[in-house]
Motif scaffolding. Structure first.
Motif, PDB file in Angstrom:
ATOM      1  N   ASP A   1       0.832  -1.213   0.000  1.00  0.00           N
ATOM      2  CA  ASP A   1       0.000   0.000   0.000  1.00  0.00           C
ATOM      3  C   ASP A   1       0.860   1.254   0.000  1.00  0.00           C
ATOM      4  O   ASP A   1       0.551   2.234  -0.675  1.00  0.00           O
ATOM      5  CB  ASP A   1      -0.932   0.022   1.217  1.00  0.00           C
ATOM      6  CG  ASP A   1      -2.113  -0.908   1.061  1.00  0.00           C
ATOM      7  OD1 ASP A   1      -2.385  -1.373  -0.063  1.00  0.00           O
ATOM      8  OD2 ASP A   1      -2.764  -1.188   2.093  1.00  0.00           O
ATOM      9  N   ASP A   2       1.958   1.214   0.762  1.00  0.00           N
ATOM     10  CA  ASP A   2       2.873   2.353   0.851  1.00  0.00           C
ATOM     11  C   ASP A   2       3.489   2.670  -0.513  1.00  0.00           C
ATOM     12  O   ASP A   2       3.752   3.832  -0.828  1.00  0.00           O
ATOM     13  CB  ASP A   2       3.950   2.055   1.890  1.00  0.00           C
ATOM     14  CG  ASP A   2       4.679   3.288   2.352  1.00  0.00           C
ATOM     15  OD1 ASP A   2       4.013   4.246   2.789  1.00  0.00           O
ATOM     16  OD2 ASP A   2       5.931   3.297   2.275  1.00  0.00           O
ATOM     17  N   MET A   3       3.714   1.647  -1.326  1.00  0.00           N
ATOM     18  CA  MET A   3       4.264   1.852  -2.675  1.00  0.00           C
ATOM     19  C   MET A   3       3.336   2.684  -3.549  1.00  0.00           C
ATOM     20  O   MET A   3       3.777   3.333  -4.491  1.00  0.00           O
ATOM     21  CB  MET A   3       4.498   0.506  -3.374  1.00  0.00           C
ATOM     22  CG  MET A   3       5.772  -0.184  -3.024  1.00  0.00           C
ATOM     23  SD  MET A   3       5.983  -1.682  -4.018  1.00  0.00           S
ATOM     24  CE  MET A   3       6.023  -1.013  -5.681  1.00  0.00           C
ATOM     25  N   LYS A   4       2.045   2.638  -3.253  1.00  0.00           N
ATOM     26  CA  LYS A   4       1.046   3.342  -4.072  1.00  0.00           C
ATOM     27  C   LYS A   4       0.926   4.823  -3.731  1.00  0.00           C
ATOM     28  O   LYS A   4       0.218   5.560  -4.418  1.00  0.00           O
ATOM     29  CB  LYS A   4      -0.321   2.681  -3.886  1.00  0.00           C
ATOM     30  CG  LYS A   4      -0.361   1.231  -4.312  1.00  0.00           C
ATOM     31  CD  LYS A   4      -1.685   0.597  -3.923  1.00  0.00           C
ATOM     32  CE  LYS A   4      -1.665  -0.897  -4.104  1.00  0.00           C
ATOM     33  NZ  LYS A   4      -2.886  -1.530  -3.573  1.00  0.00           N
ATOM     34  N   ASP A   5       1.626   5.277  -2.697  1.00  0.00           N
ATOM     35  CA  ASP A   5       1.542   6.672  -2.255  1.00  0.00           C
ATOM     36  C   ASP A   5       1.957   7.604  -3.394  1.00  0.00           C
ATOM     37  O   ASP A   5       3.117   7.603  -3.817  1.00  0.00           O
ATOM     38  CB  ASP A   5       2.440   6.870  -1.032  1.00  0.00           C
ATOM     39  CG  ASP A   5       2.355   8.263  -0.436  1.00  0.00           C
ATOM     40  OD1 ASP A   5       1.695   9.143  -1.021  1.00  0.00           O
ATOM     41  OD2 ASP A   5       2.963   8.466   0.632  1.00  0.00           O
ATOM     42  N   VAL A   6       1.021   8.419  -3.879  1.00  0.00           N
ATOM     43  CA  VAL A   6       1.306   9.317  -5.007  1.00  0.00           C
ATOM     44  C   VAL A   6       2.221  10.475  -4.603  1.00  0.00           C
ATOM     45  O   VAL A   6       2.820  11.123  -5.467  1.00  0.00           O
ATOM     46  CB  VAL A   6       0.007   9.865  -5.647  1.00  0.00           C
ATOM     47  CG1 VAL A   6      -0.786   8.735  -6.287  1.00  0.00           C
ATOM     48  CG2 VAL A   6      -0.832  10.615  -4.634  1.00  0.00           C
ATOM     49  N   ALA A   7       2.349  10.726  -3.300  1.00  0.00           N
ATOM     50  CA  ALA A   7       3.220  11.805  -2.828  1.00  0.00           C
ATOM     51  C   ALA A   7       4.697  11.421  -2.952  1.00  0.00           C
ATOM     52  O   ALA A   7       5.570  12.284  -2.963  1.00  0.00           O
ATOM     53  CB  ALA A   7       2.898  12.164  -1.379  1.00  0.00           C
ATOM     54  N   TYR A   8       4.969  10.109  -3.059  1.00  0.00           N
ATOM     55  CA  TYR A   8       6.346   9.613  -3.170  1.00  0.00           C
ATOM     56  C   TYR A   8       6.621   9.249  -4.622  1.00  0.00           C
ATOM     57  O   TYR A   8       5.882   8.483  -5.245  1.00  0.00           O
ATOM     58  CB  TYR A   8       6.532   8.379  -2.279  1.00  0.00           C
ATOM     59  CG  TYR A   8       7.884   7.734  -2.418  1.00  0.00           C
ATOM     60  CD1 TYR A   8       8.971   8.184  -1.682  1.00  0.00           C
ATOM     61  CD2 TYR A   8       8.084   6.675  -3.292  1.00  0.00           C
ATOM     62  CE1 TYR A   8      10.217   7.594  -1.811  1.00  0.00           C
ATOM     63  CE2 TYR A   8       9.325   6.078  -3.435  1.00  0.00           C
ATOM     64  CZ  TYR A   8      10.390   6.546  -2.689  1.00  0.00           C
ATOM     65  OH  TYR A   8      11.622   5.962  -2.821  1.00  0.00           O
ATOM     66  N   ARG A   9       7.705   9.812  -5.161  1.00  0.00           N
ATOM     67  CA  ARG A   9       8.099   9.492  -6.532  1.00  0.00           C
ATOM     68  C   ARG A   9       9.612   9.347  -6.604  1.00  0.00           C
ATOM     69  O   ARG A   9      10.344  10.330  -6.542  1.00  0.00           O
ATOM     70  CB  ARG A   9       7.649  10.586  -7.502  1.00  0.00           C
ATOM     71  CG  ARG A   9       7.939  10.227  -8.950  1.00  0.00           C
ATOM     72  CD  ARG A   9       7.365  11.261  -9.903  1.00  0.00           C
ATOM     73  NE  ARG A   9       7.755  10.965 -11.257  1.00  0.00           N
ATOM     74  CZ  ARG A   9       8.916  11.318 -11.805  1.00  0.00           C
ATOM     75  NH1 ARG A   9       9.796  11.987 -11.107  1.00  0.00           N
ATOM     76  NH2 ARG A   9       9.181  11.012 -13.051  1.00  0.00           N
ATOM     77  N   ALA A  10      10.066   8.111  -6.685  1.00  0.00           N
ATOM     78  CA  ALA A  10      11.497   7.853  -6.844  1.00  0.00           C
ATOM     79  C   ALA A  10      11.878   8.050  -8.302  1.00  0.00           C
ATOM     80  O   ALA A  10      11.129   7.676  -9.207  1.00  0.00           O
ATOM     81  CB  ALA A  10      11.840   6.435  -6.402  1.00  0.00           C
ATOM     82  N   THR A  11      13.035   8.667  -8.531  1.00  0.00           N
ATOM     83  CA  THR A  11      13.544   8.828  -9.887  1.00  0.00           C
ATOM     84  C   THR A  11      14.772   7.956 -10.126  1.00  0.00           C
ATOM     85  O   THR A  11      15.176   7.734 -11.263  1.00  0.00           O
ATOM     86  CB  THR A  11      13.903  10.298 -10.180  1.00  0.00           C
ATOM     87  OG1 THR A  11      14.849  10.754  -9.209  1.00  0.00           O
ATOM     88  CG2 THR A  11      12.647  11.163 -10.138  1.00  0.00           C
ATOM     89  N   SER A  12      15.362   7.445  -9.040  1.00  0.00           N
ATOM     90  CA  SER A  12      16.536   6.580  -9.136  1.00  0.00           C
ATOM     91  C   SER A  12      16.634   5.720  -7.882  1.00  0.00           C
ATOM     92  O   SER A  12      16.490   6.234  -6.766  1.00  0.00           O
ATOM     93  CB  SER A  12      17.803   7.428  -9.289  1.00  0.00           C
ATOM     94  OG  SER A  12      18.950   6.621  -9.275  1.00  0.00           O
ATOM     95  N   ILE A  13      16.845   4.429  -8.079  1.00  0.00           N
ATOM     96  CA  ILE A  13      17.098   3.500  -6.964  1.00  0.00           C
ATOM     97  C   ILE A  13      18.230   2.593  -7.422  1.00  0.00           C
ATOM     98  O   ILE A  13      18.064   1.822  -8.372  1.00  0.00           O
ATOM     99  CB  ILE A  13      15.862   2.646  -6.607  1.00  0.00           C
ATOM    100  CG1 ILE A  13      14.648   3.514  -6.313  1.00  0.00           C
ATOM    101  CG2 ILE A  13      16.177   1.728  -5.431  1.00  0.00           C
ATOM    102  CD1 ILE A  13      13.348   2.730  -6.134  1.00  0.00           C
ATOM    103  N   ILE A  14      19.373   2.712  -6.763  1.00  0.00           N
ATOM    104  CA  ILE A  14      20.554   1.954  -7.179  1.00  0.00           C
ATOM    105  C   ILE A  14      21.157   1.243  -5.973  1.00  0.00           C
ATOM    106  O   ILE A  14      21.399   1.862  -4.933  1.00  0.00           O
ATOM    107  CB  ILE A  14      21.612   2.881  -7.820  1.00  0.00           C
ATOM    108  CG1 ILE A  14      21.031   3.573  -9.050  1.00  0.00           C
ATOM    109  CG2 ILE A  14      22.873   2.105  -8.171  1.00  0.00           C
ATOM    110  CD1 ILE A  14      21.897   4.676  -9.607  1.00  0.00           C
TER     111      ILE A  14
END
Length: 147
Positions: free
Chosen positions: A75-88
């Motif tokens: 559910d937390d992944m669906k939070d529209v307030a959070y937007r990752a642009t890079s995960i390494i």
């Protein structure tokens, strides 16, 4: 006759079980690929893809101390307030055990949360089990080192 022996050698070699070292190397490669797939799925908010990687009793501990079960994590992944642009991930190490493995490494994440940019550097520990021919993550923990 040499061709027949060559074919026999190839057949016997492929029929023999893989050595434990080769299996461990294959598991390491598979787990690193799964970790990278997880990052990409999170980056694109692909909840079904991440769900496939997690065991039913998955538990996640975030850098702020929040503990989430599988449902809350997804559910937390669906939070529209959070937007990752890079995960390494970097410095990834896999420690295999019988039907289990611990994957540790560093991570670097960039993005925005509630309109503000963020950049996190941290450590992660993921614990995986191998059941019914598939690797599933049962626990994940991250800690910030800076950011």
């Amino acid at each position: 006759m040499k061709t027949a022996w060559g074919v026999l050698v190839v057949l016997v070699a492929t029929a023999l079980p893989a050595s434990p070292a080769n299996e461990a190397d294959a598991d390491r490669s598979k787990l690193i690929a799964l970790e990278n797939a997880w990052n990409q799925a999170q980056l694109h908010k692909d909840v079904p893809a991440v769900e496939q990687l997690l065991a039913p009793m998955f538990v996640y501990t975030d850098y702020d101390g929040a503990v989430m079960d599988k449902s809350k994590f997804l559910d937390d992944m669906k939070d529209v307030a959070y937007r990752a642009t890079s995960i390494i991930n970097d410095d990834v190490q896999v420690f295999p055990y019988h039907n289990a493995a611990v994957v540790v490494g560093t991570y670097h994440t960039k993005g925005t949360y509630k309109g503000k940019t963020f950049e996190h550097h941290g450590l992660f520990t993921d614990t995986w089990i191998h059941q019914e021919g598939k690797w599933k993550c049962v626990a994940s923990h991250i800690s910030l080192t800076k950011g």
